[in-house]
Design a protein around this motif. Sequence first.
Motif, PDB file in Angstrom:
ATOM      1  N   GLU A  65      32.321  34.722 -55.097  1.00  0.00           N
ATOM      2  CA  GLU A  65      33.420  34.221 -55.909  1.00  0.00           C
ATOM      3  C   GLU A  65      33.933  35.350 -56.795  1.00  0.00           C
ATOM      4  O   GLU A  65      33.139  36.087 -57.386  1.00  0.00           O
ATOM      5  CB  GLU A  65      32.967  33.037 -56.769  1.00  0.00           C
ATOM      6  CG  GLU A  65      34.094  32.390 -57.557  1.00  0.00           C
ATOM      7  CD  GLU A  65      33.674  31.082 -58.217  1.00  0.00           C
ATOM      8  OE1 GLU A  65      33.833  30.985 -59.457  1.00  0.00           O
ATOM      9  OE2 GLU A  65      33.191  30.180 -57.504  1.00  0.00           O
ATOM     10  N   GLN A  66      35.242  35.500 -56.871  1.00  0.00           N
ATOM     11  CA  GLN A  66      35.827  36.580 -57.644  1.00  0.00           C
ATOM     12  C   GLN A  66      37.183  36.140 -58.179  1.00  0.00           C
ATOM     13  O   GLN A  66      37.932  35.430 -57.506  1.00  0.00           O
ATOM     14  CB  GLN A  66      35.991  37.839 -56.791  1.00  0.00           C
ATOM     15  CG  GLN A  66      36.379  39.076 -57.591  1.00  0.00           C
ATOM     16  CD  GLN A  66      36.221  40.344 -56.777  1.00  0.00           C
ATOM     17  OE1 GLN A  66      35.728  40.322 -55.656  1.00  0.00           O
ATOM     18  NE2 GLN A  66      36.655  41.466 -57.327  1.00  0.00           N
ATOM     19  N   THR A  67      37.486  36.574 -59.389  1.00  0.00           N
ATOM     20  CA  THR A  67      38.748  36.245 -60.046  1.00  0.00           C
ATOM     21  C   THR A  67      39.620  37.485 -60.135  1.00  0.00           C
ATOM     22  O   THR A  67      39.149  38.565 -60.518  1.00  0.00           O
ATOM     23  CB  THR A  67      38.505  35.675 -61.454  1.00  0.00           C
ATOM     24  OG1 THR A  67      37.719  34.485 -61.354  1.00  0.00           O
ATOM     25  CG2 THR A  67      39.828  35.336 -62.137  1.00  0.00           C
ATOM     26  N   PHE A  68      40.885  37.330 -59.776  1.00  0.00           N
ATOM     27  CA  PHE A  68      41.870  38.408 -59.844  1.00  0.00           C
ATOM     28  C   PHE A  68      42.960  38.030 -60.843  1.00  0.00           C
ATOM     29  O   PHE A  68      43.379  36.870 -60.900  1.00  0.00           O
ATOM     30  CB  PHE A  68      42.496  38.658 -58.473  1.00  0.00           C
ATOM     31  CG  PHE A  68      41.515  39.072 -57.424  1.00  0.00           C
ATOM     32  CD1 PHE A  68      41.213  40.411 -57.218  1.00  0.00           C
ATOM     33  CD2 PHE A  68      40.868  38.118 -56.650  1.00  0.00           C
ATOM     34  CE1 PHE A  68      40.299  40.798 -56.258  1.00  0.00           C
ATOM     35  CE2 PHE A  68      39.953  38.488 -55.687  1.00  0.00           C
ATOM     36  CZ  PHE A  68      39.666  39.828 -55.492  1.00  0.00           C
ATOM     37  N   SER A  92      39.939  43.411 -51.248  1.00  0.00           N
ATOM     38  CA  SER A  92      39.134  44.082 -52.273  1.00  0.00           C
ATOM     39  C   SER A  92      37.862  43.320 -52.646  1.00  0.00           C
ATOM     40  O   SER A  92      37.085  43.796 -53.475  1.00  0.00           O
ATOM     41  CB  SER A  92      39.987  44.305 -53.527  1.00  0.00           C
ATOM     42  OG  SER A  92      40.376  43.078 -54.103  1.00  0.00           O
ATOM     43  N   MET A  93      37.623  42.169 -52.018  1.00  0.00           N
ATOM     44  CA  MET A  93      36.398  41.422 -52.321  1.00  0.00           C
ATOM     45  C   MET A  93      35.185  42.137 -51.721  1.00  0.00           C
ATOM     46  O   MET A  93      35.203  42.511 -50.540  1.00  0.00           O
ATOM     47  CB  MET A  93      36.491  40.000 -51.772  1.00  0.00           C
ATOM     48  CG  MET A  93      37.478  39.106 -52.491  1.00  0.00           C
ATOM     49  SD  MET A  93      37.390  37.369 -51.938  1.00  0.00           S
ATOM     50  CE  MET A  93      35.789  36.879 -52.633  1.00  0.00           C
ATOM     51  N   PRO A  94      34.120  42.342 -52.499  1.00  0.00           N
ATOM     52  CA  PRO A  94      32.914  42.984 -51.961  1.00  0.00           C
ATOM     53  C   PRO A  94      32.369  42.274 -50.723  1.00  0.00           C
ATOM     54  O   PRO A  94      31.826  42.916 -49.818  1.00  0.00           O
ATOM     55  CB  PRO A  94      31.920  42.899 -53.126  1.00  0.00           C
ATOM     56  CG  PRO A  94      32.789  42.836 -54.354  1.00  0.00           C
ATOM     57  CD  PRO A  94      33.997  42.050 -53.943  1.00  0.00           C
ATOM     58  N   LEU A  95      32.532  40.958 -50.656  1.00  0.00           N
ATOM     59  CA  LEU A  95      32.048  40.190 -49.519  1.00  0.00           C
ATOM     60  C   LEU A  95      32.656  40.665 -48.206  1.00  0.00           C
ATOM     61  O   LEU A  95      32.007  40.630 -47.153  1.00  0.00           O
ATOM     62  CB  LEU A  95      32.390  38.708 -49.731  1.00  0.00           C
ATOM     63  CG  LEU A  95      32.011  37.741 -48.614  1.00  0.00           C
ATOM     64  CD1 LEU A  95      30.501  37.587 -48.549  1.00  0.00           C
ATOM     65  CD2 LEU A  95      32.673  36.385 -48.835  1.00  0.00           C
ATOM     66  N   VAL A 140      41.205  29.053 -55.107  1.00  0.00           N
ATOM     67  CA  VAL A 140      41.287  29.035 -53.644  1.00  0.00           C
ATOM     68  C   VAL A 140      39.874  28.959 -53.069  1.00  0.00           C
ATOM     69  O   VAL A 140      39.034  29.814 -53.359  1.00  0.00           O
ATOM     70  CB  VAL A 140      42.007  30.287 -53.101  1.00  0.00           C
ATOM     71  CG1 VAL A 140      42.087  30.234 -51.578  1.00  0.00           C
ATOM     72  CG2 VAL A 140      43.402  30.422 -53.713  1.00  0.00           C
ATOM     73  N   VAL A 141      39.629  27.931 -52.266  1.00  0.00           N
ATOM     74  CA  VAL A 141      38.340  27.774 -51.579  1.00  0.00           C
ATOM     75  C   VAL A 141      38.595  27.964 -50.089  1.00  0.00           C
ATOM     76  O   VAL A 141      39.453  27.290 -49.511  1.00  0.00           O
ATOM     77  CB  VAL A 141      37.737  26.384 -51.831  1.00  0.00           C
ATOM     78  CG1 VAL A 141      36.390  26.256 -51.113  1.00  0.00           C
ATOM     79  CG2 VAL A 141      37.573  26.131 -53.319  1.00  0.00           C
ATOM     80  N   MET A 142      37.879  28.896 -49.464  1.00  0.00           N
ATOM     81  CA  MET A 142      38.108  29.142 -48.040  1.00  0.00           C
ATOM     82  C   MET A 142      36.822  29.514 -47.317  1.00  0.00           C
ATOM     83  O   MET A 142      35.896  30.093 -47.904  1.00  0.00           O
ATOM     84  CB  MET A 142      39.163  30.238 -47.839  1.00  0.00           C
ATOM     85  CG  MET A 142      38.772  31.605 -48.342  1.00  0.00           C
ATOM     86  SD  MET A 142      40.173  32.789 -48.301  1.00  0.00           S
ATOM     87  CE  MET A 142      40.745  32.651 -46.620  1.00  0.00           C
ATOM     88  N   THR A 143      36.772  29.143 -46.051  1.00  0.00           N
ATOM     89  CA  THR A 143      35.679  29.531 -45.160  1.00  0.00           C
ATOM     90  C   THR A 143      36.250  30.454 -44.098  1.00  0.00           C
ATOM     91  O   THR A 143      37.260  30.126 -43.471  1.00  0.00           O
ATOM     92  CB  THR A 143      35.046  28.297 -44.495  1.00  0.00           C
ATOM     93  OG1 THR A 143      34.538  27.426 -45.506  1.00  0.00           O
ATOM     94  CG2 THR A 143      33.915  28.708 -43.561  1.00  0.00           C
TER      95      THR A 143
END
Length: 244
Positions: A65-68, A92-95, A140-143
């Motif tokens: 989870e990350q906030t921009f 840019s998400m580490p995941l 935003v929730v996504m798979t």
Amino acid sequence: MVVATRILVPNCRTVLERREPPPCRSPSSVRFCCTLWRKYSSRKLGGGRGKPVEDHSDKEPVMDEQTFFVHDPSVFLRYEDARRAVHGMLASMPLLQGVDISLDNWLSHVSLEGISSAMLHFVRRDDDDGFAGGHYHFYVVMTMEVNLVYSEPKAVVRACAETVMQTVDRGSEERCSICMEAFGESPGTGAMSPVNLPCSHPFHTRCITVWLFKGHTCPVCRADMRGLVSAPWPSEAHEVGEKS
């Protein structure tokens, strides 16, 4: 492309957590909660053009989870700007480091378009109702399902082009044994460039690549090519952030 990336998003939801009317004390924000599944597959030598064979997949999904922060909320009023911003945030998400999320790799752009459209809907509704701007905070929730597909035929041809001595001279009258066209009659670059297998038999790059999707031996001497390839990943899934 020896390893192709295919991205599928089976679930995605965008909600407006809150609207902050002016005067605003903080920038707008987009908070992503992403769940990632990875699968590793191979297109085998002689495997035809059927589905790739799965080597293995993640035993458990990985979550992040990350906030921009977005300092100019007018970005949400322009669809293309919003979509580019969303794509940049995901990149840019580490995941997702080590995953090629180029737009060409998405099996469908519906998810990215859906996120951008939802943002546009919320912000434009306020704009149409005469609200004097403000800042917005989205969730935003996504798979994401990422399938890395390794092509053994393409890997063999690339390895031969890079490591095997090429014996066909430019303008040679020697012919490709698959299409029977003289190498001197073809452009000599790209798909029509000649490449030697380890057994020294030359073919057009395109011809031998197509052949190896159907068989695993040299079409002239039947030398077996299966010992030239191995999957580019270990038997178990990678840790987050490790590149393939």
